[in-house]
Design a protein around this motif. Structure first.
Motif, PDB file in Angstrom:
ATOM      1  N   ALA A 155       0.830  -1.206   0.000  1.00 23.78           N
ATOM      2  CA  ALA A 155       0.000   0.000   0.000  1.00 23.78           C
ATOM      3  C   ALA A 155       0.863   1.254   0.000  1.00 23.78           C
ATOM      4  O   ALA A 155       0.567   2.233  -0.705  1.00 23.78           O
ATOM      5  N   ALA A 156       1.949   1.251   0.774  1.00 23.40           N
ATOM      6  CA  ALA A 156       2.827   2.420   0.833  1.00 23.40           C
ATOM      7  C   ALA A 156       3.526   2.646  -0.505  1.00 23.40           C
ATOM      8  O   ALA A 156       3.622   3.788  -0.977  1.00 23.40           O
ATOM      9  N   VAL A 157       4.008   1.565  -1.132  1.00 24.74           N
ATOM     10  CA  VAL A 157       4.675   1.688  -2.428  1.00 24.74           C
ATOM     11  C   VAL A 157       3.705   2.193  -3.485  1.00 24.74           C
ATOM     12  O   VAL A 157       4.022   3.091  -4.273  1.00 24.74           O
ATOM     13  N   ARG A 158       2.493   1.644  -3.500  1.00 23.57           N
ATOM     14  CA  ARG A 158       1.500   2.067  -4.487  1.00 23.57           C
ATOM     15  C   ARG A 158       1.155   3.542  -4.345  1.00 23.57           C
ATOM     16  O   ARG A 158       0.963   4.246  -5.341  1.00 23.57           O
ATOM     17  N   SER A 159       1.074   4.039  -3.124  1.00 23.58           N
ATOM     18  CA  SER A 159       0.705   5.434  -2.919  1.00 23.58           C
ATOM     19  C   SER A 159       1.701   6.396  -3.560  1.00 23.58           C
ATOM     20  O   SER A 159       1.349   7.524  -3.918  1.00 23.58           O
ATOM     21  N   VAL A 160       2.944   5.931  -3.738  1.00 26.73           N
ATOM     22  CA  VAL A 160       3.978   6.762  -4.360  1.00 26.73           C
ATOM     23  C   VAL A 160       4.058   6.492  -5.867  1.00 26.73           C
ATOM     24  O   VAL A 160       4.062   7.411  -6.690  1.00 26.73           O
ATOM     25  N   VAL A 161       4.103   5.212  -6.239  1.00 29.00           N
ATOM     26  CA  VAL A 161       4.401   4.845  -7.618  1.00 29.00           C
ATOM     27  C   VAL A 161       3.287   5.249  -8.577  1.00 29.00           C
ATOM     28  O   VAL A 161       3.556   5.620  -9.729  1.00 29.00           O
ATOM     29  N   VAL A 162       2.027   5.193  -8.147  1.00 22.80           N
ATOM     30  CA  VAL A 162       0.930   5.516  -9.066  1.00 22.80           C
ATOM     31  C   VAL A 162       1.011   6.957  -9.562  1.00 22.80           C
ATOM     32  O   VAL A 162       0.435   7.295 -10.602  1.00 22.80           O
ATOM     33  N   ARG A 163       1.747   7.818  -8.855  1.00 23.72           N
ATOM     34  CA  ARG A 163       1.865   9.228  -9.257  1.00 23.72           C
ATOM     35  C   ARG A 163       3.027   9.469 -10.213  1.00 23.72           C
ATOM     36  O   ARG A 163       3.192  10.574 -10.737  1.00 23.72           O
ATOM     37  N   LEU A 164       3.857   8.449 -10.440  1.00 26.54           N
ATOM     38  CA  LEU A 164       5.051   8.612 -11.261  1.00 26.54           C
ATOM     39  C   LEU A 164       4.727   8.413 -12.741  1.00 26.54           C
ATOM     40  O   LEU A 164       3.794   7.694 -13.087  1.00 26.54           O
ATOM     41  N   PRO A 165       5.526   9.012 -13.640  1.00 26.19           N
ATOM     42  CA  PRO A 165       5.376   8.705 -15.074  1.00 26.19           C
ATOM     43  C   PRO A 165       5.803   7.272 -15.344  1.00 26.19           C
ATOM     44  O   PRO A 165       6.544   6.668 -14.551  1.00 26.19           O
ATOM     45  N   PRO A 166       5.368   6.695 -16.476  1.00 28.55           N
ATOM     46  CA  PRO A 166       5.616   5.277 -16.746  1.00 28.55           C
ATOM     47  C   PRO A 166       7.082   4.857 -16.667  1.00 28.55           C
ATOM     48  O   PRO A 166       7.384   3.783 -16.136  1.00 28.55           O
ATOM     49  N   PHE A 167       8.011   5.682 -17.184  1.00 26.59           N
ATOM     50  CA  PHE A 167       9.412   5.241 -17.181  1.00 26.59           C
ATOM     51  C   PHE A 167       9.961   5.165 -15.765  1.00 26.59           C
ATOM     52  O   PHE A 167      10.804   4.309 -15.457  1.00 26.59           O
ATOM     53  N   LEU A 168       9.484   6.035 -14.861  1.00 22.78           N
ATOM     54  CA  LEU A 168       9.920   5.961 -13.471  1.00 22.78           C
ATOM     55  C   LEU A 168       9.227   4.812 -12.736  1.00 22.78           C
ATOM     56  O   LEU A 168       9.807   4.229 -11.813  1.00 22.78           O
ATOM     57  N   GLN A 169       8.005   4.479 -13.135  1.00 19.13           N
ATOM     58  CA  GLN A 169       7.353   3.303 -12.562  1.00 19.13           C
ATOM     59  C   GLN A 169       8.154   2.044 -12.876  1.00 19.13           C
ATOM     60  O   GLN A 169       8.312   1.168 -12.016  1.00 19.13           O
ATOM     61  N   ALA A 170       8.673   1.960 -14.108  1.00 18.64           N
ATOM     62  CA  ALA A 170       9.483   0.806 -14.482  1.00 18.64           C
ATOM     63  C   ALA A 170      10.762   0.723 -13.657  1.00 18.64           C
ATOM     64  O   ALA A 170      11.193  -0.358 -13.238  1.00 18.64           O
ATOM     65  N   ARG A 171      11.379   1.892 -13.413  1.00 12.30           N
ATOM     66  CA  ARG A 171      12.595   1.901 -12.598  1.00 12.30           C
ATOM     67  C   ARG A 171      12.285   1.510 -11.156  1.00 12.30           C
ATOM     68  O   ARG A 171      13.064   0.816 -10.503  1.00 12.30           O
ATOM     69  N   ALA A 172      11.137   1.955 -10.647  1.00  8.43           N
ATOM     70  CA  ALA A 172      10.729   1.571  -9.296  1.00  8.43           C
ATOM     71  C   ALA A 172      10.501   0.065  -9.218  1.00  8.43           C
ATOM     72  O   ALA A 172      10.874  -0.587  -8.232  1.00  8.43           O
ATOM     73  N   ALA A 173       9.917  -0.488 -10.275  1.00 10.97           N
ATOM     74  CA  ALA A 173       9.702  -1.934 -10.308  1.00 10.97           C
ATOM     75  C   ALA A 173      11.018  -2.689 -10.271  1.00 10.97           C
ATOM     76  O   ALA A 173      11.137  -3.720  -9.598  1.00 10.97           O
ATOM     77  N   ASP A 174      12.029  -2.176 -10.980  1.00  8.43           N
ATOM     78  CA  ASP A 174      13.338  -2.832 -10.969  1.00  8.43           C
ATOM     79  C   ASP A 174      13.924  -2.869  -9.554  1.00  8.43           C
ATOM     80  O   ASP A 174      14.594  -3.836  -9.173  1.00  8.43           O
TER      81      ASP A 174
END
Length: 322
Positions: free
Chosen positions: A213-232
């Motif tokens: 839940a904490a990770v989602r609250s941050v990542v959903v606001r990021l642009p797609p390329f940063l979401q991919a980096r967060a996933a890595d």
């Protein structure tokens, strides 16, 4: 509900349309569709054309790109073996207990086609519906022929009532604005006596659940390329997230793990429920003979009653209302 891409007006010079002998219906008004020589596709006399794009009937707007980006970014990622095992486990009740002639089955939210691939050896007529054209293209490339991909919305299925012998949705209803409207649609398009299967992300109040839940609250606001980096960054810790499938670097590639992480952290909408909540909704939708896989929550299968309440009302018009 998304409004389908049915914006074209009838062409007075075009040949007169004829009613299409298909199970498809307009997802807006649910009226039968018409077929004409040009342009290719099916037409609702009220809401316009639903085109055939790259051999796939499209009942969705071209601008709906949320999940298309996800599948385009994972075009070459085949499902992890653990994901395939989870698909086989989920489909076990349908594969082992459904009998009779070849079934017509709907996978509502087919994604990369992992469930379609499991069912192809049954000799059934399989329809795979997804909101993302890229998912359908990827699935068709990976699974091959022998099934029907449909571009559509699980919350407004483009099919007539009682079209299918079975319909299921693995995890996808949780990504919709109203999961229970999607469940009602599955029930609507399934015949009396047919099967309904659902899989939901469980609500978890333990440490992994709170971390997600904490990770989602941050990542959903990021642009797609940063979401991919967060996933890595998360991939090495995938085994502690509540993915249920058991996918991790111990049994899958980095790309396969990233796809699983992204589908958990990137979407704007993702609902979590308890098994009791989902079962209560299935019973409230009129389903009976509910079965559970206690070892893989939330996995539930039920059956549409042989005689639905509205069918009984039609048979007995003089009956007193309750």
């Amino acid at each position: 509900m998304n409004t389908p891409n049915a914006l074209t007006q009838p062409d007075p010079a075009a040949p007169a349309p004829e009613r299409a002998d298909t199970p498809y219906r307009c997802p807006i008004c649910r009226q039968p569709l018409m077929v004409s020589a040009s342009p290719s596709g099916l037409r609702c006399l009220q809401h316009g054309l639903f085109p055939l794009v790259d051999g796939i009937l499209s009942f969705m707007p071209a601008w709906d790109r949320a999940f298309d980006r996800h599948w385009e970014g994972n075009r070459d990622a085949s499902p992890a073996p653990a994901k395939e095992r989870a698909a086989r486990r989920f489909l076990t009740p349908l594969r082992t207990e459904a009998g009779g002639p070849p079934l017509r089955v709907l996978d509502a939210g087919c994604g990369d086609g992992v469930h379609v691939a499991v069912l192809k050896d049954q000799g059934w007529q399989i329809f795979g519906l997804d909101i993302a054209p890229a998912a359908l293209t990827n699935a068709r490339r990976r699974v091959g022929d022998g099934w029907t991909p449909i571009h559509g919305d699980v919350s407004a299925l483009p099919f007539a009532d009682a079209t299918f012998d079975a319909a299921f949705s693995f995890g996808v209803l949780a990504y919709t604005p109203d999961p229970w409207a999607g469940l009602a649609e599955l029930v609507r398009v399934t015949r009396p006596g047919g099967w309904i299967g659902v899989w939901f992300y469980p609500r978890r109040n333990d440490l992994p659940g709170r971390l997600l839940a904490a990770v989602r609250s941050v990542v959903v606001r990021l642009p797609p390329f940063l979401q991919a980096r967060a996933a890595d960054l998360i991939v090495p810790f995938l085994s502690v997230l509540p993915t249920i499938s058991g996918v991790s670097l111990a049994n899958a590639t980095w790309r396969q793990c990233r796809e699983v992480v992204l589908v958990n952290i990137a979407p704007d909408t993702l609902a979590f429920f308890s098994p009791a909540e989902v079962e209560a909704r299935m019973i409230g939708s009129g389903l009976v003979a509910i079965t559970r896989d206690e070892g893989a929550p939330i996995t539930l299968w039920g059956r549409v009653p042989d005689a639905r309440p509205d069918d009984k009302a039609e048979e007995s018009p003089a009956a007193e209302p309750e």
